[in-house]
Design an enzyme around this catalytic site. Structure first.
Site, short mmCIF file in Angstrom:
data_model
loop_
_atom_site.label_atom_id
_atom_site.label_comp_id
_atom_site.label_asym_id
_atom_site.label_seq_id
_atom_site.Cartn_x
_atom_site.Cartn_y
_atom_site.Cartn_z
N THR A 168 -4.56 -1.01 -2.18
CA THR A 168 -3.73 -1.37 -1.04
C THR A 168 -4.33 -2.65 -0.45
O THR A 168 -5.36 -3.14 -0.92
CB THR A 168 -3.72 -0.28 0.06
N GLY A 195 0.77 -1.25 0.00
CA GLY A 195 0.00 0.00 0.00
C GLY A 195 0.80 1.28 0.00
O GLY A 195 1.77 1.44 -0.74
N TYR A 198 -11.36 1.74 15.14
CA TYR A 198 -10.42 2.19 14.10
C TYR A 198 -10.39 3.72 14.08
O TYR A 198 -9.32 4.34 14.14
CB TYR A 198 -10.79 1.62 12.73
N LYS A 218 -7.33 6.53 15.05
CA LYS A 218 -6.85 7.57 14.13
C LYS A 218 -7.07 8.97 14.71
O LYS A 218 -6.32 9.90 14.40
CB LYS A 218 -7.49 7.40 12.76
N1 LIG Z 1 -6.36 2.41 2.48
C1 LIG Z 1 -7.16 3.26 3.03
O1 LIG Z 1 -8.34 3.39 2.63
C2 LIG Z 1 -6.70 4.14 4.17
C3 LIG Z 1 -7.41 5.32 4.43
C4 LIG Z 1 -7.00 6.14 5.46
C5 LIG Z 1 -5.88 5.82 6.20
N2 LIG Z 1 -5.21 4.66 5.96
C6 LIG Z 1 -4.06 4.36 6.82
O2 LIG Z 1 -2.89 4.39 6.03
C7 LIG Z 1 -1.94 3.45 6.52
C8 LIG Z 1 -1.52 2.51 5.40
O3 LIG Z 1 -2.67 1.89 4.87
P1 LIG Z 1 -2.62 1.03 3.54
O4 LIG Z 1 -3.92 1.26 2.85
O5 LIG Z 1 -1.36 1.23 2.82
O6 LIG Z 1 -2.70 -0.45 4.19
P2 LIG Z 1 -2.01 -1.84 3.73
O7 LIG Z 1 -1.87 -1.93 2.27
O8 LIG Z 1 -2.78 -2.90 4.47
O9 LIG Z 1 -0.56 -1.71 4.39
C9 LIG Z 1 -0.37 -1.71 5.78
C10 LIG Z 1 1.10 -1.89 6.08
O10 LIG Z 1 1.26 -1.91 7.52
C11 LIG Z 1 2.07 -3.03 7.86
N3 LIG Z 1 1.78 -3.46 9.21
C12 LIG Z 1 0.57 -3.83 9.73
N4 LIG Z 1 0.71 -4.18 11.02
C13 LIG Z 1 2.04 -4.03 11.32
C14 LIG Z 1 2.82 -4.26 12.49
N5 LIG Z 1 2.27 -4.70 13.63
N6 LIG Z 1 4.16 -4.00 12.44
C15 LIG Z 1 4.73 -3.55 11.30
N7 LIG Z 1 4.04 -3.32 10.16
C16 LIG Z 1 2.71 -3.56 10.18
C17 LIG Z 1 1.74 -4.09 6.80
O11 LIG Z 1 2.83 -4.98 6.60
P3 LIG Z 1 3.03 -6.42 7.25
O12 LIG Z 1 1.70 -7.12 7.19
O13 LIG Z 1 4.08 -7.03 6.37
O14 LIG Z 1 3.52 -6.15 8.63
C18 LIG Z 1 1.64 -3.19 5.56
O15 LIG Z 1 2.93 -2.95 5.03
C19 LIG Z 1 -2.61 2.75 7.70
O16 LIG Z 1 -2.19 3.38 8.89
C20 LIG Z 1 -4.09 2.99 7.46
O17 LIG Z 1 -4.82 2.97 8.66
C21 LIG Z 1 -5.59 3.83 4.94
#
Ligand SMILES: NC(=O)c1ccc[n+]([C@@H]2O[C@H](COP(=O)([O-])OP(=O)(O)OC[C@H]3O[C@@H](n4cnc5c(N)ncnc54)[C@H](OP(=O)(O)O)[C@@H]3O)[C@@H](O)[C@H]2O)c1
Length: 257
Positions: free
Chosen positions: A185, A14, A149, A153
């Site tokens: 993502t 992501g 969640y 945030k």
């Molecule tokens: N996508 C959305 O709609 C959205 C919207 C608003 C905010 N966000 C925020 O943006 C951030 C990234 O989201 P994303 O969409 O890129 O999600 P994603 O594709 O699921 O990526 C999440 C990343 O966090 C890592 N991770 C999860 N738990 C972890 C842990 N305990 N230790 C180390 N790494 C960990 C995962 O890697 P591993 O599994 O390899 O550890 C992965 O690399 C998050 O904080 C999310 O809450 C996302």
């Protein structure tokens, strides 16, 4: 280039993956941290500028040893992108699993604290640094199923504001980025427990924010002049907007036995 060395948490997928790639291509040294080593190795094989660290941000002891485990050329961290995070489930609060709630708090709150607590003193000491935290529109705006969640945030948002206040008087910058609906993502796969149909239903017919959009925003932030701090960025796809206030009519107040 104002900064040289960037720690990106959650770099195996992501936003974090896109950010690590873009920054490395732009000459930054990137420490790419996440739990899945295979994904990080694949990423680091793309560039000498990327150093993979397989680590769980909830493991405070491991995070404390992070800097001492880094090779020369990556030790002097200037920027933290606190991006690792997750949502689990979309049930209403009264139907949620307590385990899921705890995992979200451990990752999204304690994970950010573990990393920040380890690195921040060195940034203040050298009077150079930037902390970029990934919040969410869910931290500001409630929706059904957003319960814990969104609350994690909201923590990230307020922690960012308070950090900024504490480092005032130094050259350190703090920004919180709060995205809305984003696709491409693993976020929704994780949240919906790998249910591909539900994920496809969520995104079908939308043109959502992409990981590259977040990565470009982070690169832009890093390139701003030294005297400019962008406090918060809330970004949504054009197809998304606030829901408005909902009213339930003819509500039943009788107590059920
Ligand atoms: N996508 C959305 O709609 C959205 C919207 C608003 C905010 N966000 C925020 O943006 C951030 C990234 O989201 P994303 O969409 O890129 O999600 P994603 O594709 O699921 O990526 C999440 C990343 O966090 C890592 N991770 C999860 N738990 C972890 C842990 N305990 N230790 C180390 N790494 C960990 C995962 O890697 P591993 O599994 O390899 O550890 C992965 O690399 C998050 O904080 C999310 O809450 C996302």
């Amino acid at each position: 280039m104002n900064y040289k060395t960037v720690l990106v948490t959650g770099a195996s997928a992501g936003f974090g993956l896109a950010t690590a790639r873009l920054l490395a291509n732009n000459g930054y040294k990137v420490i790419a941290l996440a739990r899945r080593e295979d994904k990080l190795k694949e990423l680091s094989s793309l560039s000498d500028n990327i150093y993979p660290v397989a680590m769980d941000v909830t493991d405070a002891k491991a995070v404390e040893t992070l800097v001492s485990s880094l090779p020369d050329g990556f030790k002097d961290i200037d920027v933290i992108v606190n991006n690792a995070g997750l949502a689990l489930g979309v049930e209403k609060a009264q139907e949620c699993s307590l385990e899921n709630w705890k995992t979200m708090v451990d990752t999204n709150v304690l994970g950010v604290l573990n990393v920040t607590h380890t690195i921040l003193p060195s940034l203040v000491k050298k009077n150079k640094g930037f902390i970029i935290n990934l919040g969410s529109t869910a931290g500001s705006w409630p929706y059904v199923g957003g319960n814990v969640y969104g609350a994690t945030k909201a923590f990230v948002e307020q922690f960012s504001r308070n950090l900024r206040t504490d480092v005032q008087g130094s050259a350190i910058k703090v920004t919180v980025i709060k995205p809305g609906l984003c696709s491409d993502t693993e976020f929704s796969y994780v949240r919906l427990n790998g249910d591909e149909k539900k994920v496809n239903d969520l995104y079908s017919g939308t043109k959502s924010i992409l990981p590259e959009d977040i990565a470009n925003t982070i690169l832009w932030l890093l390139n701003n002049p030294a005297h400019v701090n962008v406090n918060e960025i809330e970004m949504m796809p054009v197809c998304q907007a606030y829901g408005g206030l909902k009213v339930v009519k003819d509500l039943d107040f009788t107590e059920k036995k």
